[in-house]
Design a protein around this motif. Structure first.
Motif, mmCIF file in Angstrom:
data_model
loop_
_atom_site.group_PDB
_atom_site.id
_atom_site.type_symbol
_atom_site.label_atom_id
_atom_site.label_comp_id
_atom_site.label_asym_id
_atom_site.label_seq_id
_atom_site.Cartn_x
_atom_site.Cartn_y
_atom_site.Cartn_z
ATOM 1 N N ASP A 103 0.861 -1.183 0.000
ATOM 2 C CA ASP A 103 0.000 0.000 0.000
ATOM 3 C C ASP A 103 0.901 1.238 0.000
ATOM 4 N N THR A 104 1.045 1.863 -1.160
ATOM 5 C CA THR A 104 2.001 2.960 -1.312
ATOM 6 C C THR A 104 1.709 4.122 -0.376
ATOM 7 N N SER A 105 0.456 4.519 -0.276
ATOM 8 C CA SER A 105 0.094 5.650 0.573
ATOM 9 C C SER A 105 0.427 5.366 2.034
ATOM 10 N N ALA A 106 0.035 4.188 2.519
ATOM 11 C CA ALA A 106 0.313 3.822 3.910
ATOM 12 C C ALA A 106 1.814 3.681 4.149
ATOM 13 N N PHE A 107 2.518 3.135 3.169
ATOM 14 C CA PHE A 107 3.971 2.968 3.270
ATOM 15 C C PHE A 107 4.639 4.328 3.483
ATOM 16 N N MET A 108 4.281 5.299 2.664
ATOM 17 C CA MET A 108 4.938 6.604 2.749
ATOM 18 C C MET A 108 4.548 7.354 4.030
ATOM 19 N N LYS A 109 3.371 7.095 4.552
ATOM 20 C CA LYS A 109 2.996 7.705 5.830
ATOM 21 C C LYS A 109 3.882 7.181 6.958
ATOM 22 N N VAL A 110 4.237 5.892 6.905
ATOM 23 C CA VAL A 110 5.167 5.345 7.899
ATOM 24 C C VAL A 110 6.545 5.969 7.724
ATOM 25 N N ILE A 111 6.987 6.105 6.487
ATOM 26 C CA ILE A 111 8.304 6.681 6.214
ATOM 27 C C ILE A 111 8.399 8.108 6.745
ATOM 28 N N GLU A 112 7.305 8.853 6.696
ATOM 29 C CA GLU A 112 7.302 10.239 7.158
ATOM 30 C C GLU A 112 7.594 10.360 8.650
ATOM 31 N N LYS A 113 7.489 9.267 9.388
ATOM 32 C CA LYS A 113 7.753 9.314 10.827
ATOM 33 C C LYS A 113 9.241 9.431 11.145
ATOM 34 N N PHE A 114 10.092 9.105 10.179
ATOM 35 C CA PHE A 114 11.534 9.132 10.416
ATOM 36 C C PHE A 114 12.111 10.536 10.222
ATOM 37 N N SER A 115 13.260 10.764 10.841
ATOM 38 C CA SER A 115 14.021 11.979 10.570
ATOM 39 C C SER A 115 14.583 11.891 9.150
ATOM 40 N N THR A 116 15.276 12.918 8.730
ATOM 41 C CA THR A 116 15.827 12.943 7.370
ATOM 42 C C THR A 116 17.129 12.152 7.248
ATOM 43 N N ALA A 117 17.600 11.551 8.322
ATOM 44 C CA ALA A 117 18.821 10.740 8.272
ATOM 45 C C ALA A 117 18.595 9.520 7.377
ATOM 46 N N PRO A 118 19.667 8.939 6.822
ATOM 47 C CA PRO A 118 19.522 7.747 5.972
ATOM 48 C C PRO A 118 18.751 6.628 6.665
ATOM 49 N N LEU A 119 18.093 5.830 5.848
ATOM 50 C CA LEU A 119 17.168 4.791 6.309
ATOM 51 C C LEU A 119 17.638 3.427 5.832
ATOM 52 N N THR A 120 17.548 2.434 6.712
ATOM 53 C CA THR A 120 17.750 1.050 6.295
ATOM 54 C C THR A 120 16.418 0.309 6.418
ATOM 55 N N CYS B 223 9.086 -3.132 -4.561
ATOM 56 C CA CYS B 223 10.331 -2.467 -4.947
ATOM 57 C C CYS B 223 10.092 -0.980 -5.205
ATOM 58 N N SER B 224 8.994 -0.652 -5.848
ATOM 59 C CA SER B 224 8.668 0.740 -6.130
ATOM 60 C C SER B 224 8.502 1.537 -4.847
ATOM 61 N N ASN B 225 7.808 0.957 -3.865
ATOM 62 C CA ASN B 225 7.610 1.648 -2.587
ATOM 63 C C ASN B 225 8.938 1.845 -1.854
ATOM 64 N N ILE B 226 9.764 0.805 -1.840
ATOM 65 C CA ILE B 226 11.045 0.903 -1.139
ATOM 66 C C ILE B 226 11.965 1.896 -1.830
ATOM 67 N N ARG B 227 11.997 1.856 -3.160
ATOM 68 C CA ARG B 227 12.856 2.783 -3.903
ATOM 69 C C ARG B 227 12.421 4.228 -3.667
ATOM 70 N N LYS B 228 11.130 4.454 -3.643
ATOM 71 C CA LYS B 228 10.617 5.798 -3.394
ATOM 72 C C LYS B 228 11.072 6.296 -2.018
#
Length: 279
Positions: A144-161, A180-185
């Protein structure tokens, strides 16, 4: 186009199977989680036949090795932000946040995350410790791209693993592309790495081995053989075409497998056989 009727809840029972296996290892909090989750015997040693015992022990070796390999790679990247997809009852994030000042978001489907919240509360209370890092549990369908990116927004701008183990075998090619598209984004926005333990290739010898009936039915239900890559070269091509570059590989860590201690005097012999088969 992804099927609108695709549901992943039938995969969740595999999380309980895995924690039963991992309870036979020294993976942090595996025994404690299994004891809270499963009343009675923590893990069944094997079922009735020798084939069943062989299957369960091969599975134990494989899944502990997969966990250790991901941990080894994680130790090399030193990320402050970590996201684990479809983590099941793994307590990797829980353990790391007790030890390090990191931000770890642990995700899976809603019902499993609901159960895991109760387990984590008990584990934290029983540990007598406090988190050094920031540990979160979040319900997420990783497609779920929208839900995925909402979770990503919780992180600081530091690199992510981003981490996953045990997700890709349940996805067909189009679903893998969506993941793959969600992770790459997410990684284009943050920078960082994706560590996956899911590069499974078709192995006819493995597929013809005798399996317990439950395992055979599980593979048929979820098409796990069909969802494997044809070989490692085609797997790398797939990820390259999805915009990724393979920068590091890890395979067998036989000397680090605590489950091999169950073999007693045969441990050295089995390690040699495992290393020979991996070359």
């Amino acid at each position: 186009m992804l099927s609108q009727n695709r549901h992943f809840d039938s995969i969740s029972p595999s999380a309980e199977f895995l924690i039963r296996l991992k309870a036979n290892t020294t993976i942090p909090f595996a025994k404690e989680t299994a004891a809270l989750l499963i009343k009675g015997a923590v893990a069944e040693a094997a079922a009735n036949s020798q084939a069943d015992r062989n299957f369960y022990f091969r599975s134990l070796i494989h899944f502990e090795n997969r966990y250790r390999a991901i941990d080894k790679l994680l130790s090399e990247f030193h990320s402050a932000n970590l996201l684990e997809l479809s983590s099941g009852y793994s307590c990797r994030g829980f353990h790391l946040c007790l030890e390090k000042e990191i931000h770890f978001i642990d995700t899976d489907l809603p019902d499993l995350i609901k159960n895991k919240r109760h387990l984590v509360d008990e584990l934290l209370k029983n540990s007598g410790k406090k988190f050094k890092g920031h540990y979160e549990l979040a319900a997420l369908n990783a497609l779920d791209t929208s839900a995925f990116m909402k979770v990503i927004e919780k992180f600081s701008t530091a690199p992510l693993t981003i981490i996953n183990e045990g997700l890709l075998p349940y996805l067909d090619t189009e679903e893998k592309k969506m993941l793959c598209s969600n992770i790459r984004k997410a990684l284009k926005h943050h920078g960082g790495y994706w560590i996956t333990g899911d590069i499974y290739v078709k192995d006819e010898e493995e597929e013809t081995r005798e399996l317990p009936e439950a395992a055979r039915m599980w593979r048929q239900m979820h098409h796990t053989h069909e969802n494997k890559f044809e070989d490692f070269e085609s797997a790398e091509r797939f990820f390259n075409e999805c915009g990724f570059e393979v920068v590091r590989r890890e395979s067998l860590l036989a000397e680090e497998l605590s489950c091999l201690d169950l073999l007693g005097d045969r441990k050295k012999e089995i390690i040699e056989k495992l290393e020979d088969s991996a070359t």
